[in-house]
Design a protein around this motif. Structure first.
Motif, PDB file in Angstrom:
ATOM      1  N   THR A 387      -2.148  -2.946 -11.471  1.00 35.00           N
ATOM      2  CA  THR A 387      -1.129  -2.053 -10.916  1.00 35.00           C
ATOM      3  C   THR A 387      -1.007  -2.244  -9.409  1.00 35.00           C
ATOM      4  N   ALA A 388       0.126  -1.798  -8.892  1.00 36.54           N
ATOM      5  CA  ALA A 388       0.335  -1.888  -7.447  1.00 36.54           C
ATOM      6  C   ALA A 388      -0.612  -0.962  -6.704  1.00 36.54           C
ATOM      7  N   ALA A 391      -4.283  -2.448  -6.332  1.00 36.60           N
ATOM      8  CA  ALA A 391      -4.488  -3.760  -5.713  1.00 36.60           C
ATOM      9  C   ALA A 391      -5.523  -3.664  -4.605  1.00 36.60           C
ATOM     10  N   ALA A 498       1.673  -4.534 -10.863  1.00 37.74           N
ATOM     11  CA  ALA A 498       1.717  -5.532  -9.803  1.00 37.74           C
ATOM     12  C   ALA A 498       2.100  -6.893 -10.341  1.00 37.74           C
ATOM     13  N   LYS A 499       1.938  -7.085 -11.643  1.00 42.36           N
ATOM     14  CA  LYS A 499       2.297  -8.371 -12.254  1.00 42.36           C
ATOM     15  C   LYS A 499       2.943  -8.095 -13.608  1.00 42.36           C
TER      16      LYS A 499
END
Length: 748
Positions: A387-388, A391, A498-499
């Protein structure tokens, strides 16, 4: 058609589900762990001597132990503080420094130096950088040295060193710690941390999820023998319950385990039944994984709108194992026993519904959306590292929301470190990840500001019972246990992924397996009970995409290849044997062909025959009941029309539902129907000739008989006359008869 009994189905399923995976040698693992624990106690005694003389250090084991692992090509150093790196009150800190020589040559040994930072690390980002090898901005002070003996190739040699009490008793914080060993090619180093607890810091609320799985499997269900081994006193499944018993850990249970026990009915091993009863009685909160701990993300990324579930499990059931009786009396004959349904067989006792756990770093927006669409109450476990918000090893509270989907975020760094510790069989290596996890939780507790946190002891096929217990205890050390209900009811934080990259290898594997299953499902229509094939096949697919294979790509690829080869063999198990060239000499004939059935059940198929020429009329469809594991002869009537020549008959098999079975065969037939007319004429000529010859022979025979009779009559008369003539002189010679001739003559 003879119907195969469910009991035979159970045996057949076990055969079709042939185990290629054995139970891990947990007994040996536990014995190693016990020996390691004994060694730890002895080393602690040695450490007490160090407390008297802080500058001294003693070797834990002067004789390096050989390693059975494959050489890595390099020598590595591990720094493992005892007590998870937490400094005891008014005491020093002992630590193992272990050299693992993965080179082909003996390591010469040297001097081990232990250093501690002069200031604590600032936060989780600094901790992550330090453990990752970044030494910038860190000032170290040497606290002790000790010699290390030479280590042979493949060997492992630990030494015990100590941070003296004078250097260990500091202000609360997480301090960097470094071990280094001189080497001709440069110093080998190993980082870790020393933790000085802060009594004033509020306890964090932490939940710990522990998977209860059987490890990698290629069969749909554990066999009776595997269950016996895994639920024995030193078995893997027993060790898992031993590790979680008495802890507040949240259990993620693979439903394939209770299913394997229940399908055996009264024939289940006593240890397995006791294990299931023990699991049921544990007070721990729990939820069910996918059957076989199957990969959630791979299924959805392959296009599935809903997750795979087990199909009909009748193939594993033997009715004789579900008969009921009272006391020791022999039960009266009754109808076929009522067998449990799939829902009853696969249920996990006490499990909370609607919780999903994709493999780490595999969840995406698509995965969450699909789960939420299929189940509006879905609550999905997601690693913070994907997840953002999580990170750079940042702390994120457990309860979160991603694009409208409810999730529970588990700390990636801590979960990875706990999983590493759970797989270590000795304290010389286990202490390093435990210290790192503990340090991360110290920072996370501060960052969470009272919000509950979640960690996992992530999936692993090499869990050590002592290591798993140590990992669970480390997560709860200095923390308040968070229940599944409290985690779910906490206020969510919003974040994003995040990805978004999917695991293409696992997705492709599932796609290929699904395609094979579809073909096998169509093929199974040749059976009276298709579930004897489709049930085990579905279970095997779910196991093959299960979490037990994570981290062992080579073995997983081999298992996939073997399964797909077996599926191809099954699809070719019913076929027409290649026919030999045939000759038809009459207007009507019966052609004989053979249908091969390699399955252990009888099959129903239809043989379709189609000639490529009107010279031969062939019966187009012939029903065939092919016996199990045998060749079955099939007769196809044909009729020849006017004309001779070569005719190719195309032969194919179809199931009762019209599915093509096996490959098409071609029978070459040489039609010579005109020979029948020629042969009939020749036969008539021969018959007439034989009749004429018979008449001639009869007439001639009669003539010969008449001639013979006349000749015989003439001969008889002549003989009579001759006899009369011969008798006359005799009469004349007799006395008194000399005048008789004159009298006779007179009479004439």
């Amino acid at each position: 058609m003879t119907t195969t009994s469910p009991g035979a189905h159970a045996a057949a399923a076990a055969s079709a589900d042939a185990a290629r995976t054995g139970a891990p040698a947990w007994g040996a693992v536990r014995r190693i762990a016990r020996r390691a624990a004994v060694g730890t106690a002895a080393l602690a005694v040695a450490a007490s001597a160090v407390l008297v003389a802080p500058g001294m250090a003693h070797a834990a084991d002067p004789t390096p132990s050989p390693s059975a692992t494959q050489l890595s090509g390099k020598a590595t150093l591990t720094l493992s503080p005892l007590g998870r790196g937490v400094v005891p009150q008014q005491g020093g800190l002992s630590a193992y420094v272990t050299l693992d020589n993965g080179t082909a040559a003996e390591f010469d040994g040297g001097t081990v130096t232990l250093s501690v930072g002069t200031a604590p690390l600032a936060d989780r980002t600094a901790l992550s950088a330090w453990l990752g090898g970044d030494r910038s901005g860190v000032e170290l002070m040497t606290v002790g040295t000790t010699p290390m003996d030479p280590v042979p190739s493949g060997g492992s040699s630990p030494v015990l060193v100590q941070v003296p009490a004078a250097d260990a008793q500091r202000a609360p914080g997480v301090y960097p710690m470094l071990a280094s060993l001189n080497d001709p090619d440069g110093a080998i180093t190993a980082p870790s941390v020393m933790i000085v607890s802060d009594p004033a810091q509020p306890q964090a609320s932490v939940g710990v999820v522990v998977p209860i799985t059987a490890g990698p499997l290629t069969t749909g269900l554990l066999t009776s023998d595997q269950l016996q081994a895994m639920t024995a006193s030193d078995g893997r499944l027993t060790a898992l319950l031993d590790a979680v018993a008495g802890t507040p850990a949240i259990l993620a249970v693979d439903p394939a385990i209770p299913t394997a026990i229940r399908v055996l009915g009264s024939s289940a091993p006593a240890d397995a039944t006791a294990w299931l009863d023990r699991l049921t009685s544990l007070p721990n909160a729990r939820f069910a994984l996918q059957f076989g701990d199957a990969d959630v993300a791979a299924q959805i990324n392959a296009g599935a709108a809903t997750l795979m579930t087990p199909l009909e499990l009748s193939a594993y059931l033997d009715p004789s194992h579900f008969e009921s009786g009272s006391g020791g009396a022999t039960p009266a004959p009754t109808a076929t026993p009522s067998l449990p349904d799939t829902k009853t067989l696969t249920g996990v006792p006490g499990a909370v519904r609607g919780i999903y756990w994709p493999f780490s770093d595999t969840a995406t927006d698509k995965v969450l959306t699909t789960l939420r669409t299929a189940d509006t109450t879905a609550l999905t476990l997601v690693a913070t590292g994907s997840t953002a918000a999580g990170a750079s090893n940042a702390t994120v509270p457990a309860r979160a929301r991603i694009a409208g989907s409810s999730v529970l975020l588990y700390d990636s760094a801590v979960s990875t470190q706990l999983a590493e510790a759970s797989g270590a069989t000795d304290p010389q290596h286990r202490g390093a990840p435990l210290a790192a996890a503990t340090a991360n939780l110290v920072f996370a507790g501060k960052d969470a500001a009272g919000a509950p946190l979640l960690v996992t002891v992530d999936r692993s096929s090499t869990m050590d019972p002592v290591g798993l217990r140590a990992a669970i205890e480390a997560a709860f050390d200095g923390a308040t246990p968070a229940t599944l209900a409290s985690l779910e009811s906490a206020s969510p934080v919003d974040t994003t992924f995040a990805k978004t990259d999917a695991d293409t290898a696992r997705t492709a594997a599932f796609t290929a397996l699904s395609r094979d299953e579809e073909a096998l499902h169509d093929f199974s229509s040749v059976l009276d009970d298709p579930a004897v094939l489709t049930g085990p096949e579905r279970g095997q697919i779910l196991q093959l995409i299960g979490g037990g294979w994570v981290g062992d790509d080579q073995a997983w690829a081999a298992a996939l290849a073997a399964h797909r080869a077996q599926t191809a063999k099954t699809l070719d198990s019913v076929r027409i044997l290649a026919p030999s060239d045939l000759v038809v000499l009459s207007s009507g004939a019966d052609l004989r062909f053979w249908v091969r059935n390699d399955l252990q059940w009888p099959v129903n198929v239809t043989l379709h025959a189609s000639p490529d020429s009107p010279k031969l009329v062939v019966q187009p469809v012939t029903d065939v009941q092919a016996s199990a594991a045998s060749n079955t002869r099939t007769i196809v009537p044909v009729k020849a029309r006017v004309g001779n020549g070569e005719v190719a008959i195309s032969l194919s098999l179809k199931s009762p539902t019209g599915v093509s079975i096996g490959t098409v065969q071609v029978a070459n037939v040489n039609v010579r129907a005109d020979w029948e007319g020629f042969g009939l004429i020749a036969l008539i000529v021969l018959v007439v000739a034989f009749l004429v010859l018979g008449v001639i022979r009869t007439v001639r025979r009669r003539r010969r008989r008449a001639a013979t009779s006349a000749a015989d009559a003439g001969a008889a008369e002549e003989q009579a006359q001759d006899a009369a003539v011969d008798a006359a002189p005799a009469d004349a010679a007799s006395p008194g008869a000399q005048d008789e001739p004159h009298d006779v003559e007179s009479e004439r």
